[in-house]
Design a protein around this motif. Sequence first.
Motif, PDB file in Angstrom:
ATOM      1  N   THR A   1      -7.683  -0.027 -12.493  1.00 35.63           N
ATOM      2  CA  THR A   1      -6.299  -0.164 -12.061  1.00 35.63           C
ATOM      3  C   THR A   1      -5.365   0.678 -12.919  1.00 35.63           C
ATOM      4  O   THR A   1      -5.695   1.086 -14.032  1.00 35.63           O
ATOM      5  CB  THR A   1      -5.850  -1.638 -12.117  1.00 35.63           C
TER       6      THR A   1
ATOM      7  N   GLN B   1     -11.922   3.911  -6.945  1.00 35.50           N
ATOM      8  CA  GLN B   1     -11.415   2.557  -6.719  1.00 35.50           C
ATOM      9  C   GLN B   1     -11.598   1.623  -7.908  1.00 35.50           C
ATOM     10  O   GLN B   1     -11.066   0.513  -7.917  1.00 35.50           O
ATOM     11  CB  GLN B   1     -12.141   1.921  -5.524  1.00 35.50           C
TER      12      GLN B   1
ATOM     13  N   ARG C   1      -4.813   0.131  -7.429  1.00 36.48           N
ATOM     14  CA  ARG C   1      -6.081   0.860  -7.497  1.00 36.48           C
ATOM     15  C   ARG C   1      -6.126   1.818  -6.313  1.00 36.48           C
ATOM     16  O   ARG C   1      -5.489   1.593  -5.272  1.00 36.48           O
ATOM     17  CB  ARG C   1      -7.281  -0.086  -7.444  1.00 36.48           C
ATOM     18  N   PHE C   2      -6.866   2.909  -6.463  1.00 35.19           N
ATOM     19  CA  PHE C   2      -7.037   3.845  -5.359  1.00 35.19           C
ATOM     20  C   PHE C   2      -7.875   3.198  -4.262  1.00 35.19           C
ATOM     21  O   PHE C   2      -8.729   2.344  -4.526  1.00 35.19           O
ATOM     22  CB  PHE C   2      -7.698   5.142  -5.843  1.00 35.19           C
ATOM     23  N   LEU C   3      -7.643   3.613  -3.018  1.00 32.82           N
ATOM     24  CA  LEU C   3      -8.355   3.030  -1.886  1.00 32.82           C
ATOM     25  C   LEU C   3      -9.689   3.708  -1.599  1.00 32.82           C
ATOM     26  O   LEU C   3     -10.492   3.181  -0.834  1.00 32.82           O
ATOM     27  CB  LEU C   3      -7.488   3.100  -0.620  1.00 32.82           C
ATOM     28  N   ASP C   4      -9.918   4.891  -2.185  1.00 29.75           N
ATOM     29  CA  ASP C   4     -11.134   5.639  -1.881  1.00 29.75           C
ATOM     30  C   ASP C   4     -11.840   6.087  -3.146  1.00 29.75           C
ATOM     31  O   ASP C   4     -11.224   6.217  -4.209  1.00 29.75           O
ATOM     32  CB  ASP C   4     -10.812   6.875  -1.026  1.00 29.75           C
ATOM     33  N   ASP C   5     -13.124   6.355  -3.004  1.00 24.43           N
ATOM     34  CA  ASP C   5     -13.909   6.939  -4.082  1.00 24.43           C
ATOM     35  C   ASP C   5     -14.050   8.448  -3.914  1.00 24.43           C
ATOM     36  O   ASP C   5     -14.834   9.083  -4.625  1.00 24.43           O
ATOM     37  CB  ASP C   5     -15.302   6.295  -4.128  1.00 24.43           C
TER      38      ASP C   5
ATOM     39  N   PHE D   1      -3.304   4.343  -2.335  1.00 21.63           N
ATOM     40  CA  PHE D   1      -3.624   3.285  -3.289  1.00 21.63           C
ATOM     41  C   PHE D   1      -2.880   2.021  -2.890  1.00 21.63           C
ATOM     42  O   PHE D   1      -1.915   2.062  -2.136  1.00 21.63           O
ATOM     43  CB  PHE D   1      -3.292   3.699  -4.730  1.00 21.63           C
TER      44      PHE D   1
ATOM     45  N   GLN E   1       0.857  -1.184   0.000  1.00 25.64           N
ATOM     46  CA  GLN E   1       0.000   0.000   0.000  1.00 25.64           C
ATOM     47  C   GLN E   1       0.890   1.230   0.000  1.00 25.64           C
ATOM     48  O   GLN E   1       1.935   1.245   0.661  1.00 25.64           O
ATOM     49  CB  GLN E   1      -0.916   0.016   1.224  1.00 25.64           C
TER      50      GLN E   1
END
Length: 200
Positions: A84, A81, A173-177, A196, A46
Amino acid sequence: MTLPIFPTLPGQGWGVKKTPTFSTRVSTHVSGREVRVPLYAHALYQFELSFDALDSSGANAALQSQSLQTLMGFWMSCGGQLNTFLYVDPTDNAVTAQTIATGDGATTTFTLGRAIGGYYEPVSYVTAISNVSVSGVATTAYTLTAPNTITFAMAPPGGAAISATFTYAYQCRFLDDVAEFENFLSGLWKIGGLKFRQVR
């Protein structure tokens, strides 16, 4: 399909967090004895970055003109999210003559990896390969298949050391929207805690 690459921007802050993570199921008996079962064969990483200054007006050439639009547009094109991308870690993205396997006379496909200290793991996504050797002899009789495998036309002989020189990135991928960009001066923005994680 070619994955987009996370942009390199001059306004990035110095602090970068890189967190290797395993997942282990631990079952504890009433006696205190434990049974531990690994759920990941290898760590997932991460990352957390911050950008101390991003240009939105085009007036700050040292920050790359409209770097805010570049980063915000990249994040939006990923759908938060959803999709990728590739992240090239500037401190961990290439190996030279890395031993990846030993031939057995039958196996033709091998996963490319890299050693870190005494630990060896597959790399996430090979971006370019410049040299492959079998027993110290360079060969071009192989094909590279995304994300990280090579297949030889003929199986390397038993006991033959297989090595490669290549560059790689982390598929993430990003961890948040949600991404919070802050306008702190005219034409200048910042974002902290952009997180991410690596995916497989």
